[in-house]
Write an enzyme that holds these catalytic residues in place. Structure first.
Site, PDB file in Angstrom:
ATOM      1  N   GLN A  66       9.972  28.971  18.345  1.00 60.98           N
ATOM      2  CA  GLN A  66       8.648  29.612  18.438  1.00 60.98           C
ATOM      3  C   GLN A  66       8.736  31.138  18.333  1.00 60.98           C
ATOM      4  O   GLN A  66       7.863  31.782  17.757  1.00 60.98           O
ATOM      5  CB  GLN A  66       7.978  29.227  19.770  1.00 60.98           C
ATOM      6  CG  GLN A  66       6.543  29.726  19.880  1.00 60.98           C
ATOM      7  CD  GLN A  66       5.982  29.652  21.302  1.00 60.98           C
ATOM      8  OE1 GLN A  66       6.622  29.120  22.215  1.00 60.98           O
ATOM      9  NE2 GLN A  66       4.787  30.192  21.487  1.00 60.98           N
ATOM     10  N   ILE A  89      20.715  26.212  13.795  1.00 62.52           N
ATOM     11  CA  ILE A  89      21.435  25.060  13.242  1.00 62.52           C
ATOM     12  C   ILE A  89      20.523  24.226  12.357  1.00 62.52           C
ATOM     13  O   ILE A  89      20.929  23.206  11.838  1.00 62.52           O
ATOM     14  CB  ILE A  89      22.022  24.170  14.370  1.00 62.52           C
ATOM     15  CG1 ILE A  89      20.934  23.807  15.385  1.00 62.52           C
ATOM     16  CG2 ILE A  89      23.179  24.890  15.054  1.00 62.52           C
ATOM     17  CD1 ILE A  89      21.376  22.784  16.417  1.00 62.52           C
ATOM     18  N   TYR A 195      16.385  23.164  32.792  1.00 61.40           N
ATOM     19  CA  TYR A 195      16.044  24.428  32.115  1.00 61.40           C
ATOM     20  C   TYR A 195      16.085  25.595  33.108  1.00 61.40           C
ATOM     21  O   TYR A 195      16.740  26.620  32.867  1.00 61.40           O
ATOM     22  CB  TYR A 195      14.644  24.273  31.512  1.00 61.40           C
ATOM     23  CG  TYR A 195      14.091  25.493  30.807  1.00 61.40           C
ATOM     24  CD1 TYR A 195      14.743  26.063  29.719  1.00 61.40           C
ATOM     25  CD2 TYR A 195      12.868  26.046  31.204  1.00 61.40           C
ATOM     26  CE1 TYR A 195      14.199  27.165  29.050  1.00 61.40           C
ATOM     27  CE2 TYR A 195      12.314  27.136  30.540  1.00 61.40           C
ATOM     28  CZ  TYR A 195      12.992  27.695  29.466  1.00 61.40           C
ATOM     29  OH  TYR A 195      12.446  28.781  28.809  1.00 61.40           O
TER      30      TYR A 195
HETATM   31  N1  LIG Z   1       8.411  30.155  24.213  1.00 68.17           N
HETATM   32  C1  LIG Z   1       8.183  30.468  25.501  1.00 68.17           C
HETATM   33  O1  LIG Z   1       7.088  30.325  26.035  1.00 68.17           O
HETATM   34  C2  LIG Z   1       9.317  31.008  26.301  1.00 68.17           C
HETATM   35  C3  LIG Z   1      10.597  31.108  25.806  1.00 68.17           C
HETATM   36  N2  LIG Z   1      11.608  31.598  26.593  1.00 68.17           N
HETATM   37  C4  LIG Z   1      12.958  31.666  26.065  1.00 68.17           C
HETATM   38  O2  LIG Z   1      12.967  32.327  24.800  1.00 68.17           O
HETATM   39  C5  LIG Z   1      13.957  31.732  23.958  1.00 68.17           C
HETATM   40  C6  LIG Z   1      13.315  31.319  22.654  1.00 68.17           C
HETATM   41  O3  LIG Z   1      12.292  30.384  22.958  1.00 68.17           O
HETATM   42  P1  LIG Z   1      11.561  29.525  21.832  1.00 68.17           P
HETATM   43  O4  LIG Z   1      11.655  30.196  20.517  1.00 68.17           O
HETATM   44  O5  LIG Z   1      10.243  29.183  22.392  1.00 68.17           O
HETATM   45  O6  LIG Z   1      12.469  28.211  21.839  1.00 68.17           O
HETATM   46  P2  LIG Z   1      12.420  26.979  20.815  1.00 68.17           P
HETATM   47  O7  LIG Z   1      12.700  25.744  21.578  1.00 68.17           O
HETATM   48  O8  LIG Z   1      11.176  27.036  20.011  1.00 68.17           O
HETATM   49  O9  LIG Z   1      13.654  27.303  19.842  1.00 68.17           O
HETATM   50  C7  LIG Z   1      14.989  27.189  20.270  1.00 68.17           C
HETATM   51  C8  LIG Z   1      15.884  27.145  19.048  1.00 68.17           C
HETATM   52  O10 LIG Z   1      17.225  26.927  19.477  1.00 68.17           O
HETATM   53  C9  LIG Z   1      17.881  26.208  18.463  1.00 68.17           C
HETATM   54  N3  LIG Z   1      19.113  25.555  18.926  1.00 68.17           N
HETATM   55  C10 LIG Z   1      19.240  24.397  19.630  1.00 68.17           C
HETATM   56  N4  LIG Z   1      20.553  24.085  19.763  1.00 68.17           N
HETATM   57  C11 LIG Z   1      21.253  25.081  19.165  1.00 68.17           C
HETATM   58  C12 LIG Z   1      22.651  25.319  18.967  1.00 68.17           C
HETATM   59  N5  LIG Z   1      23.581  24.469  19.398  1.00 68.17           N
HETATM   60  N6  LIG Z   1      23.021  26.449  18.290  1.00 68.17           N
HETATM   61  C13 LIG Z   1      22.080  27.318  17.823  1.00 68.17           C
HETATM   62  N7  LIG Z   1      20.759  27.131  17.980  1.00 68.17           N
HETATM   63  C14 LIG Z   1      20.347  26.013  18.637  1.00 68.17           C
HETATM   64  C15 LIG Z   1      16.840  25.190  18.001  1.00 68.17           C
HETATM   65  O11 LIG Z   1      17.145  24.688  16.702  1.00 68.17           O
HETATM   66  C16 LIG Z   1      15.555  26.018  18.055  1.00 68.17           C
HETATM   67  O12 LIG Z   1      15.216  26.539  16.786  1.00 68.17           O
HETATM   68  C17 LIG Z   1      14.547  30.573  24.747  1.00 68.17           C
HETATM   69  O13 LIG Z   1      15.767  30.972  25.337  1.00 68.17           O
HETATM   70  C18 LIG Z   1      13.523  30.293  25.816  1.00 68.17           C
HETATM   71  O14 LIG Z   1      14.107  29.781  26.986  1.00 68.17           O
HETATM   72  C19 LIG Z   1      11.413  31.969  27.880  1.00 68.17           C
HETATM   73  C20 LIG Z   1      10.163  31.858  28.437  1.00 68.17           C
HETATM   74  C21 LIG Z   1       9.009  31.445  27.680  1.00 68.17           C
HETATM   75  C1  LIG Z   2       7.679  29.162  30.192  1.00 77.44           C
HETATM   76  C2  LIG Z   2       8.799  28.638  29.402  1.00 77.44           C
HETATM   77  O1  LIG Z   2       9.923  28.983  29.666  1.00 77.44           O
HETATM   78  C3  LIG Z   2       8.548  27.661  28.315  1.00 77.44           C
HETATM   79  N1  LIG Z   2       7.388  27.979  27.540  1.00 77.44           N
HETATM   80  C4  LIG Z   2       8.373  26.286  28.897  1.00 77.44           C
HETATM   81  O2  LIG Z   2       7.215  25.946  29.214  1.00 77.44           O
HETATM   82  O3  LIG Z   2       9.379  25.594  29.108  1.00 77.44           O
END
Ligand SMILES: NC(=O)C1=CN([C@@H]2O[C@H](COP(=O)(O)OP(=O)(O)OC[C@H]3O[C@@H](n4cnc5c(N)ncnc54)[C@H](O)[C@@H]3O)[C@@H](O)[C@H]2O)C=CC1
Ligand SMILES: CC(=O)[C@H](N)C(=O)O
Length: 373
Positions: A66, A89, A195
């Site tokens: 995202q 990946i 998580y």
């Molecule tokens: N989206 C949100 O609301 C929030 C996100 N975050 C953090 O921000 C970061 C990014 O979040 P998003 O983009 O929403 O996550 P997402 O779930 O949309 O994307 C995560 C990505 O990690 C990749 N991935 C999974 N296994 C992998 C591996 N072995 N090697 C390399 N890549 C791998 C996936 O293919 C995916 O594209 C995360 O660490 C998340 O915890 C924190 C709080 C809120």
């Molecule tokens: C708040 C976050 O870390 C994420 N959007 C989730 O809902 O897991």
């Protein structure tokens, strides 16, 4: 000075840490030893010369989720297209592949990660790979591998090559015994999801590497992030992204959280700006390595009320997902981000009305384009 006495003094300084007002690592990075992967004692940790005038060479892991594509485009505007490498990946969609450097990088493969950092002369790493809260509960062993083992690889490569490392944490790093309204930076953290546990682990490991090895680790706890042109990856706050798409497309939305579930949220532009701002903040301005950042806080019912102001026929119904609801009920309702505001000048731009207008404008224009084609 006898070695034992010297070591005792250094260890004492390390353990005292910021309580004594230090803003730099209490432990000189090579005083007690080497990096955790047995790098020779004479290795030069901050060997990548990085003058503030040169743009950093950036790697984003997990960049196809995202947040990663938006982060890449934001950083490319600042540092130049070729200085920001997106990795994942998964296979990138064509528009992402054509927008700038993309490479395959699996964070579970330490050698691959190290090769990527070395071959591309990376100096800053944004570590976005993760399994989020809801998908993490559905696959605990994969979440444990990606979120914990993967983080260990990233920390080691970053320490070994003197990188500045950003790791996002989350409201999910708090649990039912944390103060919930608001949650301060420092309080009890006993999350009940894999998580959340992995994110507390990341915060602590990053801070440990900072004090122990001098790693320039920086971490923000994000609220739920709301984005218009990217889909959420399986979290508890996903409803607040999906509602806009459904409202414009169908005039209705089925919400998987109860109407009164209050959670901290943020528009993606604020989130990406905060991320760059904390990475660019002078080290001496950071009194901590992990900060809460906040923008707004609302319930599904309040969000629906705001959508109704733009789409009077909009209807919301509720079909509660018990797993997501239990997670949301254990998370903060509000975030105290006064330290971020004080230390490095954090200030959000988007409150609920601006968020809703921006999201509906985006989806409205998207659907008009689709109808015209
Ligand atoms: N989206 C949100 O609301 C929030 C996100 N975050 C953090 O921000 C970061 C990014 O979040 P998003 O983009 O929403 O996550 P997402 O779930 O949309 O994307 C995560 C990505 O990690 C990749 N991935 C999974 N296994 C992998 C591996 N072995 N090697 C390399 N890549 C791998 C996936 O293919 C995916 O594209 C995360 O660490 C998340 O915890 C924190 C709080 C809120
Ligand atoms: C708040 C976050 O870390 C994420 N959007 C989730 O809902 O897991």
């Amino acid at each position: 000075m006898p070695v034992v006495r010297m070591l005792r003094e250094v260890a004492g300084r390390m353990l005292r840490g910021p309580a004594c007002g230090c803003r730099t690592p209490a432990l000189p990075c090579r005083f007690l030893g080497t990096s955790p992967r047995q790098i020779p004692a004479d290795a030069n940790f901050h060997s990548t010369s990085f003058s503030e005038a040169d743009p950093p060479r950036v790697l984003i892991t997990g960049g196809l989720g995202q947040l990663g594509v938006g982060l890449a485009s934001f950083l490319r505007k600042r540092f130049g297209k070729d200085n920001v490498i997106l990795s994942d990946i998964r296979k990138p969609p064509e528009h992402v592949f054509l927008s700038g450097p993309f490479i395959y990088s699996d964070i579970l493969d330490y050698k691959n990660l190290r090769e990527t950092v070395v071959n591309n002369r990376v100096t800053w790493l944004f570590h976005y790979s993760a399994l989020l809260s809801a998908v993490g509960e559905a696959n605990v062993s994969l979440a444990r591998a990606v979120n914990i083992t993967g983080l260990h690889n990233v920390l080691d490569v970053a320490a070994e090559h003197g990188l500045r490392l950003f790791v996002p944490s989350t409201i999910g790093a708090f649990g039912p015994t944390s103060p919930r309204n608001p949650a301060p930076d420092l309080c009890i953290q006993r999350p009940r999801t894999i998580y959340g546990v992995s994110k507390v682990h990341a915060e602590l490991m990053g801070e440990y590497y900072y004090y122990r090895y001098g790693l320039d680790f920086r971490c923000l706890r994000y609220p739920g992030i709301i984005s218009a042109d990217s889909q959420p990856g399986g979290g508890t706050t996903d409803y607040a992204v999906q509602i806009f798409h459904s409202a414009v497309k169908n005039g209705r939305f089925e919400c998987n959280l109860e109407p009164g579930t209050r959670l901290p949220m943020m528009y993606i532009d604020d989130c990406l700006r905060a991320t760059l701002e904390v990475m660019e903040a002078p080290a001496e301005s950071l009194s901590m390595r992990t900060y809460n950042i906040n923008a707004m806080s609302f319930t599904p019912a309040e969000l629906a009320q705001e959508v109704l102001k733009h789409i009077p026929e909009f209807q919301i119904t509720y079909n509660v997902d018990s797993v997501r609801q239990a997670i949301a009920d254990s998370w903060p309702m509000n975030f105290d981000d006064s330290n971020a505001r004080k230390d490095w000048g954090w200030k959000h731009d988007f409150d609920l009305p601006e968020l809703v207008t921006t999201m509906l404008n985006f989806h409205g224009s998207e659907s008009r384009i689709a109808q015209a084609n």
